[in-house]
Design an enzyme around this catalytic site. Sequence first.
Site, PDB file in Angstrom:
ATOM      1  N   ARG A  75       2.400  -6.947  -7.227  1.00  0.00           N
ATOM      2  CA  ARG A  75       1.649  -6.529  -6.039  1.00  0.00           C
ATOM      3  C   ARG A  75       2.576  -6.179  -4.832  1.00  0.00           C
ATOM      4  O   ARG A  75       2.351  -4.750  -4.142  1.00  0.00           O
ATOM      5  CB  ARG A  75       0.330  -7.489  -5.443  1.00  0.00           C
ATOM      6  CG  ARG A  75      -0.623  -7.458  -6.370  1.00  0.00           C
ATOM      7  CD  ARG A  75      -1.804  -8.264  -5.749  1.00  0.00           C
ATOM      8  NE  ARG A  75      -2.253  -7.918  -4.738  1.00  0.00           N
ATOM      9  CZ  ARG A  75      -2.944  -8.676  -4.066  1.00  0.00           C
ATOM     10  NH1 ARG A  75      -3.323  -9.992  -4.215  1.00  0.00           N
ATOM     11  NH2 ARG A  75      -3.536  -8.370  -2.794  1.00  0.00           N
ATOM     12  N   HIS A 128      -6.333 -12.750   5.807  1.00  0.00           N
ATOM     13  CA  HIS A 128      -5.988 -13.439   4.510  1.00  0.00           C
ATOM     14  C   HIS A 128      -4.809 -13.612   4.474  1.00  0.00           C
ATOM     15  O   HIS A 128      -4.152 -13.605   3.337  1.00  0.00           O
ATOM     16  CB  HIS A 128      -6.744 -12.557   3.412  1.00  0.00           C
ATOM     17  CG  HIS A 128      -8.344 -12.579   3.504  1.00  0.00           C
ATOM     18  ND1 HIS A 128      -9.169 -11.682   2.816  1.00  0.00           N
ATOM     19  CD2 HIS A 128      -9.223 -13.326   4.122  1.00  0.00           C
ATOM     20  CE1 HIS A 128     -10.546 -11.954   2.987  1.00  0.00           C
ATOM     21  NE2 HIS A 128     -10.432 -12.910   3.955  1.00  0.00           N
TER      22      HIS A 128
HETATM   23  P1  OAD Z   1     -13.154  -4.436  -1.821  1.00  0.00           P
HETATM   24  O1  OAD Z   1     -12.162  -3.766  -2.880  1.00  0.00           O
HETATM   25  O2  OAD Z   1     -14.204  -5.357  -2.028  1.00  0.00           O
HETATM   26  O3  OAD Z   1     -13.586  -3.220  -1.274  1.00  0.00           O
HETATM   27  C1  OAD Z   1     -13.071  -1.903  -0.848  1.00  0.00           C
HETATM   28  C2  OAD Z   1     -14.020  -1.133   0.001  1.00  0.00           C
HETATM   29  O4  OAD Z   1     -13.189   0.269   0.384  1.00  0.00           O
HETATM   30  C3  OAD Z   1     -15.232  -0.452  -0.886  1.00  0.00           C
HETATM   31  O5  OAD Z   1     -16.395  -0.659   0.088  1.00  0.00           O
HETATM   32  C4  OAD Z   1     -15.061   0.981  -0.994  1.00  0.00           C
HETATM   33  O6  OAD Z   1     -16.139   1.628  -0.810  1.00  0.00           O
HETATM   34  C5  OAD Z   1     -14.155   1.347   0.321  1.00  0.00           C
HETATM   35  N1  OAD Z   1     -13.261   2.399   0.143  1.00  0.00           N
HETATM   36  C6  OAD Z   1     -12.446   2.816  -1.169  1.00  0.00           C
HETATM   37  N2  OAD Z   1     -11.690   3.995  -0.541  1.00  0.00           N
HETATM   38  C7  OAD Z   1     -11.863   4.197   0.692  1.00  0.00           C
HETATM   39  C8  OAD Z   1     -11.008   5.082   1.501  1.00  0.00           C
HETATM   40  N3  OAD Z   1     -10.337   5.934   1.068  1.00  0.00           N
HETATM   41  N4  OAD Z   1     -11.432   4.766   2.903  1.00  0.00           N
HETATM   42  C9  OAD Z   1     -12.324   3.688   3.208  1.00  0.00           C
HETATM   43  N5  OAD Z   1     -12.910   2.889   2.419  1.00  0.00           N
HETATM   44  C10 OAD Z   1     -12.733   3.131   1.087  1.00  0.00           C
HETATM   45  O7  OAD Z   1     -11.934  -4.617  -0.726  1.00  0.00           O
HETATM   46  P2  OAD Z   1     -12.176  -5.792   0.570  1.00  0.00           P
HETATM   47  O8  OAD Z   1     -13.708  -5.510   0.975  1.00  0.00           O
HETATM   48  O9  OAD Z   1     -11.171  -5.612   1.507  1.00  0.00           O
HETATM   49  O10 OAD Z   1      -9.730 -11.378  -0.622  1.00  0.00           O
HETATM   50  O11 OAD Z   1     -12.200  -7.371  -0.263  1.00  0.00           O
HETATM   51  C11 OAD Z   1     -12.339  -8.233   0.654  1.00  0.00           C
HETATM   52  C12 OAD Z   1     -11.421  -9.438   0.132  1.00  0.00           C
HETATM   53  O12 OAD Z   1     -11.662  -9.523  -1.345  1.00  0.00           O
HETATM   54  C13 OAD Z   1      -9.835  -9.054   0.140  1.00  0.00           C
HETATM   55  O13 OAD Z   1      -9.309  -9.476   1.259  1.00  0.00           O
HETATM   56  C14 OAD Z   1      -9.443  -9.919  -0.907  1.00  0.00           C
HETATM   57  C15 OAD Z   1     -10.651  -9.799  -2.012  1.00  0.00           C
HETATM   58  O14 OAD Z   1     -11.036 -10.945  -2.919  1.00  0.00           O
HETATM   59  C16 OAD Z   1      -8.767 -12.421  -0.990  1.00  0.00           C
HETATM   60  O15 OAD Z   1      -8.145 -12.176  -1.774  1.00  0.00           O
HETATM   61  C17 OAD Z   1      -9.007 -13.747  -0.293  1.00  0.00           C
END
Ligand code: OAD
Length: 260
Positions: A75, A128
């Site tokens: 990563r 995180h």
């Molecule tokens: P996710 O992969 O769960 O969600 C990504 C979000 O970004 C989704 O809602 C997509 O619709 C949105 N998205 C995609 N492309 C985009 C763009 N160009 N502009 C804006 N939004 C876009 O990722 P997180 O919500 O960050 O934790 O996940 C939260 C946590 O879950 C992470 O920090 C990680 C993971 O498990 C740990 O590892 C502790």
Amino acid sequence: MTARVTGDALQEAREILLLAPRVLVLTGAGISAESGVPTFRGPGGLWKEHRPEAVATPEAFRRDPRLVWEWYAWRREIILRCSPNAGHRVLAQWLLEREGTACLATQNVDGLHARAANGTGSPILELHGSLFRVRCTECRREAPHSDPVDTRTRESLPRCPACGGLLRPAVVWFGEPLPTDALDPAYRWAATADVTLVVGTSALVHPAAALPLVTRQRGGTILEVNPERSSLTSYARISLRGPAGEVLPALLGMREHRGV
Ligand code: OAD
């Protein structure tokens, strides 16, 4: 709740931000998607190919630190080839302009917000942790670390210069608490912000996902930028449905900012 990037919705969101004395911004993996960093849950998301229990828990690291380091080293390599995008950059500039009346909390461990701020911005609360920091599993000392990691054997993994203990990535794994030096100020901001702007997160992982709800419970407003619905969409006053790299410059950019 408005869920389109119409001129009206954008204009209304800009006005809300301009009039808000205090703003918390919460970002997730989506803000880095346009930089080429994989998200976790979308198509091609990391959790589709890798099981969190195998690579992102303290048990996994105890069982097979080599495998876990291999995943984090991979990563790191991806991220080192990526650059901050327009969304990161405009946010960094906007935070500077807000002069302490806005705060950024991110769930991302990719360091792209910090690279966009280039050492000039306000503090970034890394809820995180960071892929580019390590913590000793023995003495718990933390330090920046972006050297290549030799993951060929358990013996070749990085060791603590102070005590010789095995180093681990300083990221939050499932089942671990968030670092209080990031979570506590983020919570204080959420509780006192007039607006929390939520960008690019599915908002499924707590406690980070609950921060905007704290703002709302105290009478504040949630604004969202996301091409898809998230679990916070129904709580958002306006959900601007589009990619962060396009919506944020329109929402926060200098010309638009002044034009309101
Ligand atoms: P996710 O992969 O769960 O969600 C990504 C979000 O970004 C989704 O809602 C997509 O619709 C949105 N998205 C995609 N492309 C985009 C763009 N160009 N502009 C804006 N939004 C876009 O990722 P997180 O919500 O960050 O934790 O996940 C939260 C946590 O879950 C992470 O920090 C990680 C993971 O498990 C740990 O590892 C502790």
